[in-house]
Design a protein around this motif. Structure first.
Motif, mmCIF file in Angstrom:
data_model
loop_
_atom_site.group_PDB
_atom_site.id
_atom_site.type_symbol
_atom_site.label_atom_id
_atom_site.label_comp_id
_atom_site.label_asym_id
_atom_site.label_seq_id
_atom_site.Cartn_x
_atom_site.Cartn_y
_atom_site.Cartn_z
ATOM 1 N N ALA A 36 -104.744 -74.647 44.627
ATOM 2 C CA ALA A 36 -105.162 -75.095 46.193
ATOM 3 C C ALA A 36 -103.906 -74.782 46.992
ATOM 4 N N ARG A 37 -102.464 -75.535 46.310
ATOM 5 C CA ARG A 37 -101.434 -75.239 47.150
ATOM 6 C C ARG A 37 -101.103 -73.700 47.558
ATOM 7 N N ARG A 38 -101.112 -72.920 46.621
ATOM 8 C CA ARG A 38 -100.846 -71.485 46.518
ATOM 9 C C ARG A 38 -101.667 -70.859 47.448
ATOM 10 N N THR A 39 -102.932 -71.376 47.601
ATOM 11 C CA THR A 39 -103.649 -70.441 48.467
ATOM 12 C C THR A 39 -104.023 -70.953 49.936
ATOM 13 N N GLY A 40 -103.447 -72.048 50.047
ATOM 14 C CA GLY A 40 -103.669 -72.948 51.523
ATOM 15 C C GLY A 40 -104.963 -73.530 51.632
ATOM 16 N N MET A 41 -105.345 -73.764 50.203
ATOM 17 C CA MET A 41 -106.688 -74.596 50.334
ATOM 18 C C MET A 41 -106.480 -76.012 49.803
ATOM 19 N N SER A 42 -107.549 -76.855 50.044
ATOM 20 C CA SER A 42 -107.453 -78.060 49.598
ATOM 21 C C SER A 42 -107.928 -78.156 48.276
ATOM 22 N N ARG A 43 -107.352 -79.151 47.428
ATOM 23 C CA ARG A 43 -107.952 -79.416 45.890
ATOM 24 C C ARG A 43 -109.507 -79.574 45.835
ATOM 25 N N GLY A 44 -110.016 -80.155 46.898
ATOM 26 C CA GLY A 44 -111.312 -80.434 46.858
ATOM 27 C C GLY A 44 -112.084 -79.241 47.048
ATOM 28 N N SER A 45 -111.473 -78.220 47.967
ATOM 29 C CA SER A 45 -112.402 -76.900 47.822
ATOM 30 C C SER A 45 -112.375 -76.348 46.692
ATOM 31 N N ILE A 46 -110.952 -76.306 45.867
ATOM 32 C CA ILE A 46 -111.264 -75.549 44.533
ATOM 33 C C ILE A 46 -112.168 -76.252 43.672
ATOM 34 N N THR A 47 -112.121 -77.479 43.633
ATOM 35 C CA THR A 47 -112.771 -78.470 42.777
ATOM 36 C C THR A 47 -114.395 -78.112 43.166
ATOM 37 N N ASN A 48 -114.680 -77.616 44.489
ATOM 38 C CA ASN A 48 -116.099 -77.532 44.727
ATOM 39 C C ASN A 48 -116.396 -76.195 44.199
ATOM 40 N N ILE A 49 -115.637 -75.240 44.551
ATOM 41 C CA ILE A 49 -115.932 -73.736 43.946
ATOM 42 C C ILE A 49 -115.827 -73.858 42.639
ATOM 43 N N GLU A 50 -115.023 -74.311 41.820
ATOM 44 C CA GLU A 50 -115.357 -74.400 40.392
ATOM 45 C C GLU A 50 -116.709 -74.861 40.012
ATOM 46 N N ALA A 51 -116.930 -76.041 40.553
ATOM 47 C CA ALA A 51 -118.474 -76.698 40.070
ATOM 48 C C ALA A 51 -119.385 -75.844 40.592
ATOM 49 N N GLY A 52 -119.204 -74.876 41.456
ATOM 50 C CA GLY A 52 -120.404 -74.262 42.026
ATOM 51 C C GLY A 52 -121.285 -74.780 43.237
ATOM 52 N N THR A 53 -120.404 -75.721 43.868
ATOM 53 C CA THR A 53 -121.113 -76.372 45.028
ATOM 54 C C THR A 53 -120.719 -75.921 46.494
ATOM 55 N N GLN A 54 -119.515 -74.871 46.311
ATOM 56 C CA GLN A 54 -119.105 -74.336 47.375
ATOM 57 C C GLN A 54 -118.927 -72.694 46.987
ATOM 58 N N THR A 55 -119.210 -71.772 47.772
ATOM 59 C CA THR A 55 -119.065 -70.502 47.576
ATOM 60 C C THR A 55 -117.974 -70.047 48.525
ATOM 61 N N PRO A 56 -116.828 -69.376 47.729
ATOM 62 C CA PRO A 56 -115.474 -69.044 48.797
ATOM 63 C C PRO A 56 -115.925 -67.712 49.515
ATOM 64 N N PRO A 57 -115.500 -67.745 50.741
ATOM 65 C CA PRO A 57 -115.939 -66.456 51.619
ATOM 66 C C PRO A 57 -114.964 -65.536 50.820
ATOM 67 N N LEU A 58 -115.263 -64.300 51.229
ATOM 68 C CA LEU A 58 -114.431 -63.170 50.515
ATOM 69 C C LEU A 58 -112.931 -63.094 50.897
ATOM 70 N N TYR A 59 -112.338 -63.612 52.036
ATOM 71 C CA TYR A 59 -111.159 -63.810 52.146
ATOM 72 C C TYR A 59 -110.491 -64.759 51.216
ATOM 73 N N ARG A 60 -111.352 -65.728 51.043
ATOM 74 C CA ARG A 60 -110.563 -66.847 50.018
ATOM 75 C C ARG A 60 -110.736 -66.233 48.756
ATOM 76 N N LEU A 61 -111.880 -65.595 48.375
ATOM 77 C CA LEU A 61 -111.873 -65.033 47.047
ATOM 78 C C LEU A 61 -110.632 -64.273 46.740
ATOM 79 N N ALA A 62 -110.348 -63.264 47.713
ATOM 80 C CA ALA A 62 -109.128 -62.218 47.724
ATOM 81 C C ALA A 62 -107.878 -63.076 47.379
ATOM 82 N N ARG A 63 -107.762 -64.274 48.193
ATOM 83 C CA ARG A 63 -106.480 -65.149 48.059
ATOM 84 C C ARG A 63 -106.559 -65.470 46.846
ATOM 85 N N ILE A 64 -107.595 -66.125 46.242
ATOM 86 C CA ILE A 64 -107.460 -66.827 44.934
ATOM 87 C C ILE A 64 -107.227 -65.476 43.909
ATOM 88 N N ALA A 65 -107.744 -64.545 44.000
ATOM 89 C CA ALA A 65 -107.365 -63.566 42.989
ATOM 90 C C ALA A 65 -105.903 -63.074 43.298
#
Length: 104
Positions: A29-58
């Motif tokens: 979360a820190r390295r991508t500029g996102m919140s830990r909650g967003s990462i948790t939600n993405i990994e739980a499948g309750t939030q889908t990352p937009p493409l720019y965030r997917l690229a940042r995560i990658a």
């Protein structure tokens, strides 16, 4: 592949890549500029990352964006057009990044 199954697979691939990289959700979360909650939600499948965030995560996980997408060779024809276009955009960006890094 249905939208729900597609999103669940993206979540699984992100979680696996994060663990493979040895990062906690907090550090990712820190390295991508996102919140830990967003990462948790993405990994739980309750939030889908937009493409720019997917690229940042990658980038933070040192993988290609396409590595975080389900294998679509056989499945691509079943995707709704809006997702097929998104997948094509991410794939194109990944190839450009790979070429820019001299890996192409």
């Amino acid at each position: 592949m249905e939208e729900k199954a597609f999103n669940a697979e993206v979540s699984r691939l992100i979680r696996e890549a994060r663990k493979q990289a040895g990062l906690t959700q907090e550090l990712l979360a820190r390295r991508t500029g996102m919140s830990r909650g967003s990462i948790t939600n993405i990994e739980a499948g309750t939030q889908t990352p937009p493409l720019y965030r997917l690229a940042r995560i990658a980038a933070v996980l040192n993988v290609q964006p396409a590595d975080l997408l389900p294998h679509l060779r056989e499945e691509a024809s079943g995707l709704p057009a809006r997702y097929a276009d998104d997948v094509a955009s991410v794939w194109s960006a990944a190839i450009k990044l790979k070429d820019a890094d001299g890996q192409g």
